[in-house]
Design an enzyme around this catalytic site. Sequence first.
Site, PDB file in Angstrom:
ATOM      1  N   ASP A 521      12.790   7.239 -51.669  1.00  0.00           N
ATOM      2  CA  ASP A 521      11.999   7.140 -52.908  1.00  0.00           C
ATOM      3  C   ASP A 521      12.304   8.169 -54.003  1.00  0.00           C
ATOM      4  OD1 ASP A 521      10.990   5.408 -51.039  1.00  0.00           O
ATOM      5  OD2 ASP A 521       8.914   5.674 -51.616  1.00  0.00           O
ATOM      6  N   GLU A 755       2.415  10.138 -41.168  1.00  0.00           N
ATOM      7  CA  GLU A 755       3.585   9.646 -41.908  1.00  0.00           C
ATOM      8  C   GLU A 755       4.600  10.774 -42.162  1.00  0.00           C
ATOM      9  OE1 GLU A 755       2.610   8.335 -45.847  1.00  0.00           O
ATOM     10  OE2 GLU A 755       4.425   7.121 -46.057  1.00  0.00           O
TER      11      GLU A 755
HETATM   12  C1  6A9 Z   1       2.787   0.450 -51.697  1.00  0.00           C
HETATM   13  C2  6A9 Z   1       0.337   0.548 -51.425  1.00  0.00           C
HETATM   14  C3  6A9 Z   1      -2.803   0.000 -49.712  1.00  0.00           C
HETATM   15  C4  6A9 Z   1       7.570   4.746 -48.071  1.00  0.00           C
HETATM   16  O1  6A9 Z   1       7.143   3.201 -44.274  1.00  0.00           O
HETATM   17  C5  6A9 Z   1       7.304   2.272 -45.278  1.00  0.00           C
HETATM   18  C6  6A9 Z   1       7.922   2.913 -46.501  1.00  0.00           C
HETATM   19  C7  6A9 Z   1       9.304   3.483 -46.167  1.00  0.00           C
HETATM   20  O2  6A9 Z   1      10.195   2.437 -45.932  1.00  0.00           O
HETATM   21  C8  6A9 Z   1       9.855   4.328 -47.266  1.00  0.00           C
HETATM   22  O3  6A9 Z   1      11.045   4.917 -46.834  1.00  0.00           O
HETATM   23  N1  6A9 Z   1       7.015   3.938 -47.011  1.00  0.00           N
HETATM   24  C9  6A9 Z   1       8.868   5.395 -47.665  1.00  0.00           C
HETATM   25  O4  6A9 Z   1       9.391   6.171 -48.698  1.00  0.00           O
HETATM   26  C10 6A9 Z   1       5.695   3.391 -47.398  1.00  0.00           C
HETATM   27  C11 6A9 Z   1       5.789   2.470 -48.576  1.00  0.00           C
HETATM   28  C12 6A9 Z   1       4.540   1.774 -48.858  1.00  0.00           C
HETATM   29  C13 6A9 Z   1       4.625   1.005 -50.149  1.00  0.00           C
HETATM   30  C14 6A9 Z   1       3.401   0.197 -50.373  1.00  0.00           C
HETATM   31  C15 6A9 Z   1       1.525  -0.294 -51.828  1.00  0.00           C
HETATM   32  C16 6A9 Z   1      -0.655  -0.245 -50.687  1.00  0.00           C
HETATM   33  O5  6A9 Z   1      -1.871   0.447 -50.661  1.00  0.00           O
END
Ligand code: 6A9
Length: 785
Positions: A521, A755
């Site tokens: 990100d 996380e």
């Molecule tokens: C946004 C919000 C209820 C961010 O683990 C999943 C991902 C990874 O793939 C990525 O590398 N996470 C990491 O930088 C989480 C991303 C979640 C996005 C959702 C919407 C919903 O709120």
Amino acid sequence: FYALYMRSALARRVVTLHPSPRVLNVSSSSPAVSPEKFWGSHRPHVYFGMKTRSPRSVVTGLMWMRQFADVDGNLRHTCEQGDRLQGYGWLMHDGVSFGVQEIHDRDFTLTTEFVKRLGGDHGGDWTWRITAKQHSSAVTAPVISLMCYAATDVQGSLQAHVEEKNHLSSVTGTSEELGNFKITFGKPTAGEGAAGKYAKYNYLTTRSPGLDKLTDIAKNSLSHKFIFSPPKGEKRSYFALDSHKVATHHNQQQDPKIESDFVVHQVTVQTPFQMEVLFESGSFRDRPNQLTGSVLTDELERRKVAFDEKFEGTFGLQAKKFTSSQIKFAKAALSNMLGGMGYFYGQSVVQSVYNEHPLLYPESPLFTAVPSRSFFPRGFLWDEGFHQLLLSKWDAPLSLEVIAHWLDLINIEGWIPREQILDDEARSKVPSEFIVQHNENANPPTLFLVLQKLLEQLETDPDRLSSHLPVLRRLYPRLKTWFEWFNTTQAGPVANSYRWRGRDKDTNLFLNPKTLTSGLDDYPRASHPSSEERHVDLYCWMALASGIMANVARILGEPHKVYKNTHLTLSNNELLNELHWSESLRVFSDYGNHTQAVSLQQEKVHVPPGQPRHQFPVTRLVRSVRRAPKLQYVNALGYVSLFPFLLHILTPDSPKLEHILRDIQDPERIWTPYGLRSLSRTDPLYMKRNTEHDAPYWRGPIWININYLAVRALHHYGNIEGPYQEKASAIYQELRTNLIQNVYKQYLETGYIWEQYSDSTGRGQGSHPFTGWSALTVLIMAEKY
Ligand code: 6A9
């Protein structure tokens, strides 16, 4: 006309699936082909629920609420961080036939267990046992309502059977894939074999417009007119489901779309108590006895023993002298990843440059683990490779099945949508601007990491290899197209370089425009995104992927020269150095149009004439650029600069390893007592916000997926001869210990696996529970790389 025709043909391509035969045919999850896996806890977004691996499955679930609490509206159903539970998750789960979960609410704990029993033609029976106990700190034993429900999703039907006044004792039903079935709600007791307890019953039978509406329907039907009057206690009115209230509500609406059944059994009891819910499949005719009471207890015991044995056999943590509490933690990490697997069915919303509006992707199933049951209970492409690194050790065929599901989602262009938001329930959790998936956007091809491991396992055993050849053959054309897609659409400006597409474009609104596609990100990249850019992490992913492609091709007897050559080219450390080594900072680095002289500044917001001033913020943050960008190395130090090491691209004698090991060990840079931080403390963007609303994410905190790759790499370089062998071994031991200790400590203190972890305090942060890649701690404990 021709141009228009071409355009619409191109527009269709994004939603046209790959033409090769699917890896999994449509019946692969059916009760006929895969009966033992038909039912499962495949609704990771609810605290407790089951469904079948089929489209539009009948679902079952649990809601609960504490009565007489000072706050109302405490109905629990979907996993919500806002519920502020003290912890919840599967402590044991074999991924197939049973599971044990604990949910710690404010002053009581619910233990939710299930056991399945095969028989008949529709996936067999199962039983739930729900045990409620007050915490020792509770002043009085709380009174709790459990609401066990069944719901159809467009197809099938349910009939409630009401005993006495408000007591719904069972539900019978039928659906395409389940045939006839019966669900029986046992009466609560003080424990197995004990007498019944005073309980009040209520129920709800209604229709629902979709599974995402179940919580609201239940909430709206609550009424406070019922009286709880235990023999020796005071009379009090409590909240209960009231079919009457819902019926009047609905009649006013007359919504023709409401076509699904929703039946809820509510029982209200004071803790401690236990109750069972029994699902019996109509085609299971010769069952020896009912799966309840002591029969259930015995079955549960047997599976727990088998689970413990398999766990030790697979990970050997006792042999490694971990304490029983540490082993319990590791079992919970694995179990919650297994218990958090979802079966999703539906359509992504996708967009290519040729569509004016987003299009619906073809309906497809996806069987996948999820990063977080509360916040991201859906499939993420690059997360999944990490998940399967763990699960493939536990159950290799399961991982292959998951990989097959993901590759069956590939389109004719070779693209797989990164985030899978497939059904109404999944969509209801995501703000609309994040739903659409763009077909220029990649995500690291981590599934190759798992394939590599699976191939290594298979190649040691010729019989198993030959039995897996058919699957590999079906996967192969898809892998080929996937690799080609990366190799062409993400190609960089100079030969053998690569560039992530889809970086944020609105450069003046971000301190550094994000690269969501890389998975990292807000990790700092070139300040001014351009086509001149090249990305070192993607280069390394491609070096890895080409090597695995060469292996798969060789095993299948397919031409593999091209892959081999690509792999050799990209593995050539001279080329890597030439494209990505920044001598000024002595790090591997991205290259692009870049300046370090950027900061966020307050700016007065201009109010358009005639508009009321109060509707606009007074100021906003915009980026100010003090020195013009130019083509140069980005010179950030952090996870991205470690990739040639993380993915073993560096030869063991590479002098660059010396710099990398030095940076890793340096507390002023990457080292912390809790793991490796994502961005060096010395980096100008270290712990900097990206916008007013965007806190630092990959700019300092410790992430377990990359730390797993780091210990794995240290293990790798520590085990092959070279000038840095000893050093790598020593750091390996220390990093491994730090990671295990901190993730474990945080779990004990907070009840969750997180996380990410703070690089200054080690505290868990962000979404929780996050038994996605953070559960890789188990492999670090087991030293399975
Ligand atoms: C946004 C919000 C209820 C961010 O683990 C999943 C991902 C990874 O793939 C990525 O590398 N996470 C990491 O930088 C989480 C991303 C979640 C996005 C959702 C919407 C919903 O709120």
